[in-house]
Each structure stands twice: as structure tokens, then as C-alpha cells.
Design a protein around this motif. Structure first.
Motif: not given
Length: 224
Positions: A138-145, A187-197
Motif C-alpha cells: 500500500p502506498l500509504g503505509v510506512h516502513w514497519p508494516l 558529502r554524507v547528507l545524500p544518505y539522509g534520504t534512507l533515514a527519511t524513507a
């Protein structure tokens, strides 16, 4: 959400929902996901002139580096004269805000897009875009589920790949980046997208993947 963003978010929602409904006869349950990607690409295309101006501004600032270094060496014993010379050089070139203002101008568009793909209620009604699915997730569900499905894992892998290329670009342009701890964080900021996701719905993650991929490709082309 700020009140002044209600109208653009509502308008964007109805537009993307119409696109999804148009795709649905052909794409079925993937219509919302494809509409998110298509809308994101359309917005980035519309903002391309601003991105080009930002890239030109970055090149202008880079071209000033040898002169700035020369001025710094020449007047290192006179801080007041050094500041005057640097200010005069930047004013003459007009490069101080040449890249910054176009980048800032893009932020409202990105904010609207993010809100559109992460808010459960839009325009006073349930966000139908979040009721779609992507390979069963489902597009509306977050990572844990979503740990039982490979969709979010695949999204994380793709975001990591995009972040890697973005970080490589940051490393190649190290001469134009701040030094020390600030430079390392840049230079490490781009990897913040992983935490955001991990904290946003899959729909917003799909938007994040699309827009960051576009950014990496855009930088590669415009920096030539």
C-alpha cells in the motif's frame, strides 16, 4: 501545513488524481504510483530553467576560486582589506546569489509535492493517492508494516544507489564545498534520504526516489 499552501496542494492533488484515474484502465493498481512518478517528472521539467540558472551560478562561483585564493594570499595580513576585495570581486561577478536564489525558488514546489504524497487528508477528503499499491504494498503505509514485502527494501536499495552517486558528485566538487566538519556533513547528507524513507509513506518514498534520481542525472548533465 501553512494555510497558503492549501490551495496549491489541493490543486495538485486533483491533477495527480485525474492522471491516476486516466492511467487506471491500462495500469490497474499501479495507476497511483505511475501518476506520482509522472507528476514528479513534470514538475522537475517545469523547474529545469531554475536548475540551469543554479548550475550557471555554481560554475561562476567555481571560476572565482583562483582569484579568491590569490586575494587571500595577497591580503592575509590585512583582514579588513581582504573582506573589501572579496566583496568587490563578488559584486563585480554577480555570482553571490546566482545559484542560491533559483534553488530556494524550487523549495515551495518540492514542499507541495511532499505534502501531497504524505498527507492522509487533502482538500478535506481522504487522500485517494495513498490507497493505491505498488507490487502489493500500500502506498500509504510506512516502513514497519512493509517488512514482509520486498518493495520497501527495493526502494531503500535504489535510494542508497542514488545517494552514492550524489555523494560522489559532492566529492568531485570538493573544491567548491565548505571544509572541515561542514564539508564532511555535506558529502554524507545524500544518505539522509534512507533515514527519511523509514518515516514516510511509500508514496512519498517513491516521490523521493524519483526526484533524487532526477537531481543526480541533472547535475551530471548540467555540470559538463
Amino acid at each position: 501545513m501553512p494555510a497558503f499552501l492549501d490551495v496549491p496542494v489541493s490543486g495538485a492533488y486533483h491533477l495527480v488524481l485525474w492522471i491516476a484515474q486516466t492511467f487506471e484502465p491500462l495500469t490497474g493498481p499501479y495507476s497511483a504510483a505511475l501518476a506520482i512518478v509522472a507528476c514528479t517528472v513534470a514538475v522537475r521539467l517545469a523547474l529545469l530553467p531554475l536548475s540551469i540558472r543554479a548550475a550557471h551560478g555554481t560554475k561562476s562561483r567555481t571560476a572565482l576560486l583562483p582569484q579568491l585564493k590569490e586575494i587571500s594570499e595577497r591580503h592575509k595580513g590585512d583582514p579588513e582589506r581582504l573582506n573589501r576585495e572579496i566583496a568587490a570581486l563578488q559584486a563585480e561577478s554577480g555570482s553571490v546569489f546566482a545559484g542560491c536564489l533559483p534553488t530556494l525558488a524550487q523549495l515551495p514546489f518540492f514542499w507541495v509535492m511532499y505534502r501531497l504524497f504524505s498527507t492522509a487528508v487533502v482538500a478535506g477528503q481522504s487522500n485517494q493517492l495513498l490507497s493505491g499499491t505498488l507490487f502489493g504494498a500500500p502506498l500509504g503505509v510506512h516502513w514497519p508494516l512493509l517488512t514482509s514485502t520486498p518493495v520497501y527494501l527495493g526502494l531503500a536499495v535504489l535510494l542508497a544507489v542514488v545517494a552514492y552517486f550524489s555523494a560522489r558528485w559532492q566529492a568531485r566538487s570538493a573544491d567548491t564545498q565548505p571544509s572541515g566538519l561542514v564539508g564532511q556533513l555535506t558529502r554524507v547528507l545524500p544518505y539522509g534520504t534512507l533515514a527519511t524513507a523509514a518515516f514516510i509513506p511509500l508514496a512519498a518514498g517513491l516521490y523521493l526516489l524519483t526526484t533524487t534520481t532526477w537531481t543526480v542525472a541533472e547535475r551530471a548533465i548540467l555540470s559538463r
